[in-house]
Design a protein around this motif. Sequence first.
Motif, PDB file in Angstrom:
ATOM      1  N   GLU A   1       1.126   7.567   5.751  1.00  8.26           N
ATOM      2  CA  GLU A   1       0.021   6.832   6.364  1.00  8.26           C
ATOM      3  C   GLU A   1      -1.308   7.498   6.024  1.00  8.26           C
ATOM      4  O   GLU A   1      -1.490   8.698   6.251  1.00  8.26           O
ATOM      5  CB  GLU A   1       0.196   6.771   7.881  1.00  8.26           C
ATOM      6  CG  GLU A   1      -0.874   5.946   8.588  1.00  8.26           C
ATOM      7  CD  GLU A   1      -0.621   5.831  10.072  1.00  8.26           C
ATOM      8  OE1 GLU A   1       0.195   4.985  10.480  1.00  8.26           O
ATOM      9  OE2 GLU A   1      -1.228   6.612  10.836  1.00  8.26           O
TER      10      GLU A   1
ATOM     11  N   THR B   1      -6.521   2.019   8.364  1.00 12.54           N
ATOM     12  CA  THR B   1      -5.231   2.689   8.237  1.00 12.54           C
ATOM     13  C   THR B   1      -4.351   1.870   7.301  1.00 12.54           C
ATOM     14  O   THR B   1      -4.371   0.639   7.349  1.00 12.54           O
ATOM     15  CB  THR B   1      -4.532   2.823   9.601  1.00 12.54           C
ATOM     16  OG1 THR B   1      -5.386   3.527  10.513  1.00 12.54           O
ATOM     17  CG2 THR B   1      -3.231   3.590   9.474  1.00 12.54           C
ATOM     18  N   LYS B   2      -3.617   2.559   6.436  1.00 19.10           N
ATOM     19  CA  LYS B   2      -2.694   1.847   5.562  1.00 19.10           C
ATOM     20  C   LYS B   2      -1.516   2.749   5.231  1.00 19.10           C
ATOM     21  O   LYS B   2      -1.606   3.982   5.302  1.00 19.10           O
ATOM     22  CB  LYS B   2      -3.388   1.381   4.288  1.00 19.10           C
ATOM     23  CG  LYS B   2      -3.945   2.491   3.416  1.00 19.10           C
ATOM     24  CD  LYS B   2      -4.634   1.895   2.195  1.00 19.10           C
ATOM     25  CE  LYS B   2      -5.284   2.958   1.340  1.00 19.10           C
ATOM     26  NZ  LYS B   2      -5.975   2.382   0.168  1.00 19.10           N
ATOM     27  N   LYS B   3      -0.403   2.121   4.844  1.00 19.91           N
ATOM     28  CA  LYS B   3       0.787   2.841   4.435  1.00 19.91           C
ATOM     29  C   LYS B   3       0.937   2.748   2.928  1.00 19.91           C
ATOM     30  O   LYS B   3       0.754   1.683   2.342  1.00 19.91           O
ATOM     31  CB  LYS B   3       2.015   2.281   5.145  1.00 19.91           C
ATOM     32  CG  LYS B   3       1.987   2.507   6.651  1.00 19.91           C
ATOM     33  CD  LYS B   3       3.224   1.947   7.317  1.00 19.91           C
ATOM     34  CE  LYS B   3       3.174   2.213   8.831  1.00 19.91           C
ATOM     35  NZ  LYS B   3       4.386   1.671   9.512  1.00 19.91           N
TER      36      LYS B   3
ATOM     37  N   GLU C   1       2.761  11.859   7.569  1.00 19.60           N
ATOM     38  CA  GLU C   1       4.116  11.332   7.637  1.00 19.60           C
ATOM     39  C   GLU C   1       4.827  12.180   8.670  1.00 19.60           C
ATOM     40  O   GLU C   1       5.328  13.267   8.376  1.00 19.60           O
ATOM     41  CB  GLU C   1       4.826  11.405   6.288  1.00 19.60           C
ATOM     42  CG  GLU C   1       5.974  10.382   6.168  1.00 19.60           C
ATOM     43  CD  GLU C   1       7.121  10.656   7.143  1.00 19.60           C
ATOM     44  OE1 GLU C   1       7.175   9.981   8.207  1.00 19.60           O
ATOM     45  OE2 GLU C   1       7.926  11.536   6.850  1.00 19.60           O
TER      46      GLU C   1
END
Length: 272
Positions: free
Chosen positions: A182, A194-196, A249
């Motif tokens: 993340e 926020t992004k994965k 993570e």
Amino acid sequence: MGFESLPEGCIATILSRTTPLDTCILSLVSRTFYSASESDAVWASFLPSDYVSIFFRSVSHSSFLSTSPSPSNKSIYITLSQSPIIIDHATKSFQLERKSGKKCYMLGARALAIVWGDTPNYWNWKTLPDSRFPEVAELLDVCWLEIRGVINTTSLSPNTHYAAYFVFKMIDPEGFLRYPVELALEISGGQSTTKKVCLDPNIDGRSVTSRLQGLQRPNMKSNGWLEIEIGEFFNSGLEDDEVQMSVLETKGGNWKNGLVIEGIEVRPKEAN
């Protein structure tokens, strides 16, 4: 009446309101334009107001301004834009974006908050010849990956669209093919993203979980390091805010290794 007939001082004033790139192009118009483009006043307008203090934050460049004869403003600009200057006890770097003169910073691994970073069983601090910093952080084995960096908007150029990038390498990585990492960017006072993502660039043909399919992966830079965008923001220059960036993570519980961190770079976002 054409621009070429204007007094050199007027042309220099016009050039100072453009960009370094525009000035170099316009210097080809005529001898008068070329002479005006070499003016100290023109290049002073492209230098950040705090450039002197930035030089004195660099061990290798601290004596540059005191050389004899004194360097021209153009030569100062070239020095600040041609390669990163290592500052703050070799934990950060500074550079001007060559075409625009906008400020760029990189927070080296030593300038980041890395959970368990000082525990030899989990992280190793080493030297790599292709890193701009004397030390990088090598992940030996952790199940809780947490990396954070902070920069103040007052350090950056105003009225500029910026992006933050995580710069790293993967050397025989393990544990990054089960859960996404993340990435988050937050500005004190409101804006956040926020992004994965998948940090492993070589997942083709390898067994990955459905959690990683279709996720953004890093790009290879010309110097051999990988980078992936954490997030972007607009710096108006009107507020004194902190930009907080993180790489996490912490939910999977699986052990990970093989990640080598150079730092987090904050630079102007290229226009599409």
